[in-house]
Design a protein around this motif. Structure first.
Motif, PDB file in Angstrom:
ATOM      1  N   LEU D 126      -2.005   2.132  -1.725  1.00  0.00           N
ATOM      2  CA  LEU D 126      -1.390   2.559  -2.922  1.00  0.00           C
ATOM      3  C   LEU D 126      -0.205   1.598  -3.117  1.00  0.00           C
ATOM      4  CD1 LEU D 126      -0.251   4.246  -5.296  1.00  0.00           C
ATOM      5  CD2 LEU D 126       0.637   5.843  -3.788  1.00  0.00           C
ATOM      6  N   ARG D 127       0.484   1.263  -2.007  1.00  0.00           N
ATOM      7  CA  ARG D 127       1.603   0.373  -1.875  1.00  0.00           C
ATOM      8  C   ARG D 127       1.135  -0.712  -2.412  1.00  0.00           C
ATOM      9  NH1 ARG D 127       4.754  -2.864   0.503  1.00  0.00           N
ATOM     10  NH2 ARG D 127       7.098  -2.305   0.952  1.00  0.00           N
ATOM     11  N   GLU D 128       0.051  -1.399  -1.922  1.00  0.00           N
ATOM     12  CA  GLU D 128      -0.348  -2.820  -2.318  1.00  0.00           C
ATOM     13  C   GLU D 128      -0.863  -2.708  -3.707  1.00  0.00           C
ATOM     14  OE1 GLU D 128      -3.841  -3.354   0.137  1.00  0.00           O
ATOM     15  OE2 GLU D 128      -2.466  -3.242   1.829  1.00  0.00           O
ATOM     16  N   ALA D 129      -1.525  -1.740  -4.341  1.00  0.00           N
ATOM     17  CA  ALA D 129      -1.706  -1.594  -5.550  1.00  0.00           C
ATOM     18  C   ALA D 129      -0.331  -1.527  -6.618  1.00  0.00           C
ATOM     19  CB  ALA D 129      -2.636  -0.406  -5.805  1.00  0.00           C
ATOM     20  N   LEU D 130       0.575  -0.951  -5.936  1.00  0.00           N
ATOM     21  CA  LEU D 130       1.778  -0.908  -6.861  1.00  0.00           C
ATOM     22  C   LEU D 130       2.554  -2.404  -6.759  1.00  0.00           C
ATOM     23  CD1 LEU D 130       3.226   2.523  -5.752  1.00  0.00           C
ATOM     24  CD2 LEU D 130       2.771   1.989  -8.076  1.00  0.00           C
ATOM     25  N   VAL D 131       2.549  -2.878  -5.755  1.00  0.00           N
ATOM     26  CA  VAL D 131       2.971  -4.307  -5.352  1.00  0.00           C
ATOM     27  C   VAL D 131       2.197  -5.297  -6.464  1.00  0.00           C
ATOM     28  CG1 VAL D 131       3.435  -6.354  -4.032  1.00  0.00           C
ATOM     29  CG2 VAL D 131       4.048  -3.856  -3.260  1.00  0.00           C
ATOM     30  N   ARG D 132       0.971  -5.267  -6.635  1.00  0.00           N
ATOM     31  CA  ARG D 132       0.414  -5.794  -7.265  1.00  0.00           C
ATOM     32  C   ARG D 132       0.502  -5.938  -8.947  1.00  0.00           C
ATOM     33  NH1 ARG D 132      -4.237  -5.141  -4.211  1.00  0.00           N
ATOM     34  NH2 ARG D 132      -4.802  -3.238  -5.481  1.00  0.00           N
ATOM     35  N   ALA D 133       0.783  -4.607  -9.158  1.00  0.00           N
ATOM     36  CA  ALA D 133       1.127  -4.080 -10.738  1.00  0.00           C
ATOM     37  C   ALA D 133       2.676  -4.361 -11.137  1.00  0.00           C
ATOM     38  CB  ALA D 133       0.856  -2.627 -10.986  1.00  0.00           C
TER      39      ALA D 133
END
Lengths: 136, 136, 136, 136
Positions: D126-133
């Motif tokens: 989730l953290r990675e997906a948020l950073v990507r977004a």
């Protein structure tokens, strides 16, 4: 003097699937406390709706410190935090049954004339009542 | 012809602690479908609010047949069930993702003149549009 | 004996652009009165949520007789109208400040076991409490 | 890349007596946009509700820049503004039909374990997906 207080109970329909108050409803309860507060200082919303000016919110914010659950009795303290020429800020403290601070909120209201489509000075009497309550 | 349909998704804040749509929100969704329906037949609420008459609800009812959960996509069918001189009745069917009937609702709207404080005839054009849609 | 009563005030956020209570909120107030009523007869929702059974609504209906406006104080009378083996029906009367009947509502609740996915008998104690209240 | 967008229409029941969106509903629409956003990045609320952790709001704030009226089509842009070890902040921009910025909002979500009654690290995915977004 003590700050103005408004009480409410957390109803079933405001709970989320985790069984706690959905955050958005806290702002409704802040507004209910605001309605009770301005009535207490002699400026009920019904009067403002009739005589004007409108007092739309320019800003609202809240910090959620502890969850509220079904049937929790909450007391909301309302204190004017800043009273300007065209606007004022109210601060709210939400106290749970044990007196614990569960949430804080703040709303900024601007005196507005829909006819002139611009902000206008607060009525002098409302301004004075807010200042008096802020030092209560 | 097919009945008018309006879709919605069940959001988090409308769920109760059991994780299902709180019954009261179904009436809000029925009203949203009503708003979309009257717009479709040429009488959007904005027009009615400007030109009148007001169309307050005299009655609302719903049967809840199956629970709705988070993210469920629901289609609401709207059909005029009765169109009278001063009032009309709309029937709603709430269909879940598999087409299953999850709820039924009904609302009765009365043409009302606030100035005269009494019910008034429906505008002829609205009446005709409702009759047309009822046989759709 | 007198029927159970629950009071509320009409807040600003429940008004529509015509300045009257949006019909859908009446069902929320009926539910608040239901919550107060079952607590009064010894079966608060918190207990039902813990011990079960769930009591989802199978049906809700309301007749709107007179508009409610800002700050109106409303008293809701709650009376059990029918108590069956698996379900019960509550009738509500909404009385305005002058005692005038402003709305009527009715809700049907079914004892339901989510585990068994079927209706189940009402707990004997709840059934008895409802019957007692219905003849109050 | 463009920020994630979620659209909604202002319904009748969210208007106040002045005919504009009651401020509290803006937070519900921000949450709807949040629900659509986390689904888009692969972490729908249904998954979070099942697998955990819970992501309760620690803070919410909004600035109201221009009123929204009946049937207004609004686009909500959602951008992660800060992604920490245990929490993240989302920023929202509410754009009216002409693209005008009508409101801004911000929500702070904290990963929380009800069992342990304390904040926990965000799931790595989730953290990675948020950073990507956030850099989208």
């Amino acid at each position: 003097m003590n700050p103005f207080r408004h009480g409410f109970r957390v109803p079933f329909d405001e709970l989320d699937p985790a069984g706690v108050l959905f955050f958005g409803h806290l702002f409704r309860h802040a507004h209910h406390a605001y309605e009770a507060f301005v009535a207490e200082i002699g400026w009920p919303l019904s009067r403002l709706l009739e005589e004007g000016p409108a007092l739309p919110l320019a800003r609202a914010e809240a910090d959620f410190l502890a969850p509220l659950g079904l049937d929790d009795r909450v007391e909301v303290e309302v204190v004017p935090e800043a009273v300007g020429k065209h606007s004022f800020t109210l601060a709210y403290r939400f106290l749970g049954e044990d007196g614990r601070l569960c949430a804080r909120a703040r709303t900024v209201h601007v005196a507005y004339s829909p006819d002139e489509a611009r902000s206008v000075p607060l009525p002098a009497g409302l301004r004075e009542a807010l200042v008096r309550a802020s030092s209560a």
